[in-house]
Design a protein around this motif. Structure first.
Motif, PDB file in Angstrom:
ATOM      1  N   TYR A   1    -125.633-100.965  62.422  1.00 24.02           N
ATOM      2  CA  TYR A   1    -125.827-101.889  61.310  1.00 24.02           C
ATOM      3  C   TYR A   1    -126.371-101.147  60.091  1.00 24.02           C
ATOM      4  N   ASN A   2    -127.389-100.302  60.326  1.00 26.56           N
ATOM      5  CA  ASN A   2    -127.970 -99.519  59.233  1.00 26.56           C
ATOM      6  C   ASN A   2    -126.968 -98.526  58.665  1.00 26.56           C
ATOM      7  N   ASN A   3    -126.203 -97.894  59.559  1.00 27.26           N
ATOM      8  CA  ASN A   3    -125.191 -96.931  59.135  1.00 27.26           C
ATOM      9  C   ASN A   3    -124.131 -97.599  58.261  1.00 27.26           C
ATOM     10  N   PHE A   4    -123.768 -98.831  58.625  1.00 35.80           N
ATOM     11  CA  PHE A   4    -122.781 -99.592  57.859  1.00 35.80           C
ATOM     12  C   PHE A   4    -123.288 -99.838  56.435  1.00 35.80           C
ATOM     13  N   TRP A   5    -124.557-100.262  56.318  1.00 33.38           N
ATOM     14  CA  TRP A   5    -125.125-100.543  54.995  1.00 33.38           C
ATOM     15  C   TRP A   5    -125.374 -99.268  54.210  1.00 33.38           C
TER      16      TRP A   5
ATOM     17  N   LYS B   1    -123.470 -96.642  54.242  1.00 30.53           N
ATOM     18  CA  LYS B   1    -122.166 -96.287  53.688  1.00 30.53           C
ATOM     19  C   LYS B   1    -121.860 -97.134  52.464  1.00 30.53           C
ATOM     20  N   ARG B   2    -122.175 -98.439  52.546  1.00 31.45           N
ATOM     21  CA  ARG B   2    -121.917 -99.328  51.413  1.00 31.45           C
ATOM     22  C   ARG B   2    -122.768 -98.947  50.204  1.00 31.45           C
ATOM     23  N   ILE B   3    -124.032 -98.647  50.464  1.00 32.52           N
ATOM     24  CA  ILE B   3    -124.928 -98.255  49.376  1.00 32.52           C
ATOM     25  C   ILE B   3    -124.453 -96.949  48.736  1.00 32.52           C
TER      26      ILE B   3
ATOM     27  N   VAL C   1    -121.361 -95.760  48.622  1.00 31.60           N
ATOM     28  CA  VAL C   1    -120.150 -96.037  47.843  1.00 31.60           C
ATOM     29  C   VAL C   1    -120.522 -96.702  46.518  1.00 31.60           C
ATOM     30  N   PHE C   2    -121.441 -97.689  46.573  1.00 35.70           N
ATOM     31  CA  PHE C   2    -121.868 -98.401  45.366  1.00 35.70           C
ATOM     32  C   PHE C   2    -122.566 -97.446  44.388  1.00 35.70           C
TER      33      PHE C   2
END
Length: 382
Positions: A5-9, A11-13, A15-16
């Protein structure tokens, strides 16, 4: 679960954040471009004023400063026209090309599209206009963001490839370890089965049954050896390709449906090549089993071995559903399969064994939808 879950966020952060950085770079470059363009406008207005003062000055006027201002403009191309648009002169353009009137007209059109002209008034003459275009430095600055984005994309691609290769290496190490452990685990029951075969012989069980069981045990032993060799360079030895191909062919023929008609064509003369017997047999087995699956267990399979000037050529043909020409190379990619069950590893593994380990070639020689497929293997002769 929290790790993924943390790894997913994360990656999103990331990219952003990258997106914001790119936007800031583009915006900053745009502001710098506009500021630089304004400075060039001011330089040209100063240049126009100097020209006007020079042409309106008296003979006793000190023109040192005016000439210095005019001479300092060495990088902004300009064209002087009259009120009717006729070209009277040019500055900072190619001296040879400027002899061509068409070149000057094209440059004037470009200047008119980029900047507003600067009006110049001379004594006892009509008004004149100075047109100018962006300097070469401003042109380079205009394309700077694109170059920066390309460099950033290249940098991100390299990072992605490094991480991907590391991930693939870790996966390969895992699969290699699992394969070797599987081979090790198979070894124990194999030893036991060999003992039971000797007991069956001692009990005088029908020898034909014992021989068939022995063949299957030998087959399991070959499979275990294959798994144990994954991840390590095979030991290539000079072998008769006709004989080794025939062994695999005969074994699969005896254990396949009677609705599949098998035929084998080869000369009686041995054809020698340097191969790993276990891995080569694995390739032939994969191709024949794929052929049986392609025919849904009913049809004809032909295996032929023939000799060329410097190589040995093996053809494995079936009368199955065929392969579209667009998929001739795709069938060798890991994970590609048309079967409901299967991992799509057989042909990719076969390609690696033939081309990486044996320095040969494997490809779809021909295929026709609804009529069948022929695979070709080429190996170097000794």
């Amino acid at each position: 679960m929290s790790f993924f879950y943390n790894n997913f966020w994360l990656k999103r952060i990331a990219v952003f954040a990258s997106f914001i950085i790119v936007l800031l770079i583009l915006w900053n470059t745009y502001i710098f471009f506009q500021k630089f363009k304004e400075e060039e406008r001011m330089k040209m207005e100063l240049y126009a004023s100097a020209n006007q003062e020079l042409n309106n000055s008296d003979l006793d006027t000190d023109i040192t400063l005016l000439m210095k201002i005019i001479d300092n403009n060495k990088n902004i191309p300009a064209i002087l026209t009259d009120s009717n648009g006729s070209i009277l002169g040019s500055k900072n353009l190619d001296s040879i090309k400027s002899l061509d009137s068409l070149y000057l007209k094209n440059q004037l059109t470009l200047m008119q599209s980029q900047n507003e002209p600067i009006e110049v008034s001379y004594k006892n003459t009509q008004k004149r206009y100075i047109y100018y275009r962006n300097s070469d430095l401003l042109y380079k600055l205009k394309y700077y963001p694109l170059a920066l984005l390309l460099i950033l994309a290249l940098f991100l691609t390299i990072i992605y490839m490094v991480f991907k290769s590391n991930k693939i290496a870790e996966q390969n190490k895992l699969w290699t370890g699992m394969a070797k452990e599987t081979a090790h685990q198979i070894g124990t029951p194999l030893s036991s089965l060999l003992g039971w075969i000797e007991i069956l012989r001692a009990e005088e069980v029908n020898e034909m049954y014992v021989q068939e069981i022995e063949k299957d045990v030998d087959r399991l032993n070959i499979i275990a050896n294959r798994f144990s060799k994954i991840g390590s360079l095979p030991n290539l030895q000079e072998q008769d390709i006709v004989c080794e191909t025939k062994k695999v062919f005969t074994y699969l023929e005896s254990r396949s449906s009677k609705q599949v008609q098998f035929s084998f064509n080869a000369s009686d003369t041995p054809i020698i090549s340097r191969i790993s017997v276990e891995l080569f047999g694995w390739v032939i087995e994969n191709l024949i089993k794929n052929a049986i699956d392609a025919m849904a267990g009913k049809g004809e399979i032909n295996v032929s071995v023939k000799e060329a000037s410097k190589s040995v050529i093996i053809h494995i043909s079936d009368t199955g559903k065929g392969i579209p020409k667009s998929q001739f190379s795709d069938v060798f990619k890991p994970g590609f399969t048309t079967k409901k069950r299967g991992w799509g590893l057989g042909l990719s593994l076969s390609k690696r064994i033939v081309e990486s380990y044996h320095k040969g070639k494997i490809f779809v020689q021909k295929s026709e939808l609804g009529k069948g497929t022929t695979f070709e293997i080429q190996l170097n002769k000794v």
